[in-house]
Design a protein around this motif. Structure first.
Motif, PDB file in Angstrom:
ATOM      1  N   ALA A 162       0.743  -1.101   0.045  1.00 38.66           N
ATOM      2  CA  ALA A 162      -0.135   0.000   0.014  1.00 38.66           C
ATOM      3  C   ALA A 162       0.961   1.264  -0.086  1.00 38.66           C
ATOM      4  O   ALA A 162       1.935   1.008   0.424  1.00 38.66           O
ATOM      5  CB  ALA A 162      -0.789   0.191   1.142  1.00 38.66           C
ATOM      6  N   THR A 163       0.160   2.338  -0.534  1.00 35.74           N
ATOM      7  CA  THR A 163       0.919   3.532  -0.312  1.00 35.74           C
ATOM      8  C   THR A 163       0.796   4.083   1.050  1.00 35.74           C
ATOM      9  O   THR A 163      -0.189   4.317   1.566  1.00 35.74           O
ATOM     10  CB  THR A 163       0.176   4.816  -1.328  1.00 35.74           C
ATOM     11  OG1 THR A 163       0.255   4.209  -2.745  1.00 35.74           O
ATOM     12  CG2 THR A 163       0.852   5.913  -1.234  1.00 35.74           C
ATOM     13  N   ILE A 164       1.923   4.284   1.573  1.00 34.32           N
ATOM     14  CA  ILE A 164       2.156   5.080   3.003  1.00 34.32           C
ATOM     15  C   ILE A 164       1.537   6.428   3.110  1.00 34.32           C
ATOM     16  O   ILE A 164       2.297   7.244   2.482  1.00 34.32           O
ATOM     17  CB  ILE A 164       3.399   4.845   3.640  1.00 34.32           C
ATOM     18  CG1 ILE A 164       3.945   3.276   3.477  1.00 34.32           C
ATOM     19  CG2 ILE A 164       3.526   5.178   4.912  1.00 34.32           C
ATOM     20  CD1 ILE A 164       2.997   2.140   3.769  1.00 34.32           C
ATOM     21  N   ALA A 165       0.743   6.667   3.992  1.00 39.97           N
ATOM     22  CA  ALA A 165       0.324   8.130   4.076  1.00 39.97           C
ATOM     23  C   ALA A 165       0.151   8.144   5.775  1.00 39.97           C
ATOM     24  O   ALA A 165      -0.420   7.079   6.362  1.00 39.97           O
ATOM     25  CB  ALA A 165      -0.946   8.548   3.453  1.00 39.97           C
ATOM     26  N   ARG A 166       0.458   9.268   6.366  1.00 37.41           N
ATOM     27  CA  ARG A 166       0.294   9.192   7.855  1.00 37.41           C
ATOM     28  C   ARG A 166      -1.253   9.212   8.418  1.00 37.41           C
ATOM     29  O   ARG A 166      -1.531   8.569   9.223  1.00 37.41           O
ATOM     30  CB  ARG A 166       1.061  10.346   8.497  1.00 37.41           C
ATOM     31  CG  ARG A 166       0.735  11.663   8.102  1.00 37.41           C
ATOM     32  CD  ARG A 166       1.659  12.783   8.679  1.00 37.41           C
ATOM     33  NE  ARG A 166       1.098  14.074   8.395  1.00 37.41           N
ATOM     34  CZ  ARG A 166       1.717  14.822   7.004  1.00 37.41           C
ATOM     35  NH1 ARG A 166       2.400  14.115   6.432  1.00 37.41           N
ATOM     36  NH2 ARG A 166       1.127  16.053   7.282  1.00 37.41           N
ATOM     37  N   SER A 167      -1.983   9.890   7.479  1.00 37.10           N
ATOM     38  CA  SER A 167      -3.419   9.892   7.833  1.00 37.10           C
ATOM     39  C   SER A 167      -3.955   8.502   7.903  1.00 37.10           C
ATOM     40  O   SER A 167      -4.995   8.089   8.632  1.00 37.10           O
ATOM     41  CB  SER A 167      -4.205  10.900   6.792  1.00 37.10           C
ATOM     42  OG  SER A 167      -4.155  10.275   5.425  1.00 37.10           O
ATOM     43  N   THR A 168      -3.369   7.739   6.642  1.00 35.16           N
ATOM     44  CA  THR A 168      -4.135   6.266   6.649  1.00 35.16           C
ATOM     45  C   THR A 168      -3.565   5.461   7.826  1.00 35.16           C
ATOM     46  O   THR A 168      -4.410   4.631   8.255  1.00 35.16           O
ATOM     47  CB  THR A 168      -3.598   5.601   5.266  1.00 35.16           C
ATOM     48  OG1 THR A 168      -3.994   6.518   4.114  1.00 35.16           O
ATOM     49  CG2 THR A 168      -4.379   4.350   5.127  1.00 35.16           C
ATOM     50  N   LEU A 169      -2.548   5.588   8.262  1.00 34.13           N
ATOM     51  CA  LEU A 169      -1.909   4.779   9.332  1.00 34.13           C
ATOM     52  C   LEU A 169      -2.502   5.240  10.667  1.00 34.13           C
ATOM     53  O   LEU A 169      -3.024   4.332  11.721  1.00 34.13           O
ATOM     54  CB  LEU A 169      -0.362   4.801   9.381  1.00 34.13           C
ATOM     55  CG  LEU A 169       0.293   4.275  10.606  1.00 34.13           C
ATOM     56  CD1 LEU A 169       0.201   2.740  10.263  1.00 34.13           C
ATOM     57  CD2 LEU A 169       1.707   4.533  10.580  1.00 34.13           C
ATOM     58  N   ALA A 170      -2.798   6.505  10.687  1.00 35.35           N
ATOM     59  CA  ALA A 170      -3.476   6.905  11.986  1.00 35.35           C
ATOM     60  C   ALA A 170      -4.506   6.244  12.169  1.00 35.35           C
ATOM     61  O   ALA A 170      -5.268   5.744  13.194  1.00 35.35           O
ATOM     62  CB  ALA A 170      -3.503   8.476  11.923  1.00 35.35           C
TER      63      ALA A 170
END
Length: 401
Positions: free
Chosen positions: A89-97
């Motif tokens: 997956a594409t890493i984005a801090r909002s997605t991880l949060a």
């Protein structure tokens, strides 16, 4: 069961595989899938699935990342390697949060139980300083301080919050085999209600766990406790046995509680052993429901309680459990359980690879080499040689003197 090929030697063949991927191969993916399915972790997840979340959070633990932005920048700087690391997956801090906030933390807790069973199996014959056929555990808690304004659900004192990590440590390999994470205001003695007891095993605890109603459960389930006693409880001495005072022992007594409430809660006899640490001139009083062990063995077993303090110090030094990537209770539980999972993963890998490097040394090596395409055993062997050379250089001035 996790078994590398050729008894561990097969890991030398992974010359074109990232060290991060080699390390993750020690994990049972089928068991992970069961844990995810149990709590519907991948429900409505199109791209950033639970396995991606775990890999990213494990990367953060292994490389000492400090924030979501830090994680995002580091992983986005090497997009060509993410696919080979297993991160699709594409890493984005909002997605991880969002994933840390919403996905049930019990996924990671259940997966940790799978690794606990494997780690205990691998370390079943590990010595811990006392010759004992039965299993021996240490139970204690550590407090992790939090900011009250960011974590109001975990208020501990008037001006701060905290979470408490109640941990049962298996002395054979220092494996955390039971964990309960609570708000800091919950007294650690309450964790005894959920503690799984094993008949014939020994449990070492500090004086904060003196609760005679809860301790009587140990006796009823044929488990043994050894804990440091208090000086202000009322008891009657039924029998005194001779001790060798040159060893530090001062008394070995069979006692019965005299207080009306305590005697009702614990109606049977207890064993009271007093001991003086001759080197530091410190006096100890031990209480136990075991009457067969030598008094000196009881004192040595309680001394092993220090291992849990070293464990807490180690995880706070080498794992990211003091700065959190989210502020909700679910996010905190997720990060703590994944940190414990990473600890267990390294313990399992260390045993399979049969390296003499310490857990801390392995983590330091991995933090700098996760995305190298080198056999993991080769990297650890090179680090082992370096440690020997440094130790040898450090000893030269002593030899010259």
């Amino acid at each position: 069961m996790l078994c590398p090929p050729n008894g561990g030697k097969g890991w030398l063949m992974h010359s074109g595989q990232l060290i991060f991927s080699q390390l993750m191969e020690f994990l049972p993916r089928h068991e992970f899938a069961k844990c995810v399915a149990r709590y519907q972790g991948n429900r409505r997840a199109r791209r950033f699935r639970c396995w991606d979340q775990f890999l990213v959070m494990a990367f953060a633990q292994l490389t000492f990342r400090e924030s979501l932005r830090d994680i995002e920048m580091c992983l986005r700087s090497m997009p060509q390697k993410l696919y080979h690391a297993g991160i699709r997956a594409t890493i984005a801090r909002s997605t991880l949060a969002d994933a840390n906030e919403s996905r049930d933390w019990r996924i990671w807790a259940d997966f940790a139980q799978v690794l606990i069973a494997e780690a205990q199996r691998l370390h079943a014959d590990e010595p811990f300083g006392v010759r004992l056929k039965a299993n021996a555990y240490v139970f204690d808690a550590t407090t992790i301080d939090l900011c009250l304004s960011l974590f109001p659900w975990a208020q501990f004192r008037r001006n701060k919050s905290a979470v408490k990590m109640n941990t049962l440590l298996d002395l054979r390999g220092n494996i955390p085999c039971f964990l309960q994470i609570t708000a800091g205001c919950v007294h650690e003695v309450n964790a005894l209600d959920k503690l799984p007891l094993e008949a014939g095993a020994y449990y070492m605890m500090d004086r904060g766990y003196i609760d005679f109603r809860r301790l009587y459960r140990f006796t009823q389930e044929q488990a043994f406790f050894i804990l440091r006693g208090k000086d202000n409880f009322d008891f009657h001495v039924n029998e005194s046995r001779r001790v060798d005072k040159s060893t530090g022992l001062r008394a070995d007594q069979t006692i019965r509680l005299q207080g009306p409430k305590s005697r009702r809660l614990y109606p049977e006899c207890l064993r009271r052993i007093t001991y003086t640490d001759l080197e530091n001139d410190v006096h100890f009083v031990f209480l136990t429901n075991n009457f067969r062990l030598a008094a000196s063995t009881v004192a040595r077993l309680y001394h092993c309680r220090w291992e849990v303090e070293l464990f807490f110090k180690w995880i706070k030094q080498y794992l990211r459990i003091k700065a959190f990537f989210g502020t909700s209770q679910n996010a905190v539980q997720t990060q703590l359980w994944i940190a414990i999972t990473v600890y267990l993963l390294v313990a399992i890998a260390r045993k399979h690879l049969d390296t003499s490097l310490s857990m801390g040394e392995i983590l330091q090596v991995l933090s700098l080499s996760l995305f190298e395409k080198t056999p993991i055993l080769q990297v650890l062997s090179a680090a082992k040689m370096t440690v020997r050379e440094v130790d040898s250089c450090n000893s030269l001035p002593l030899l010259e003197i």
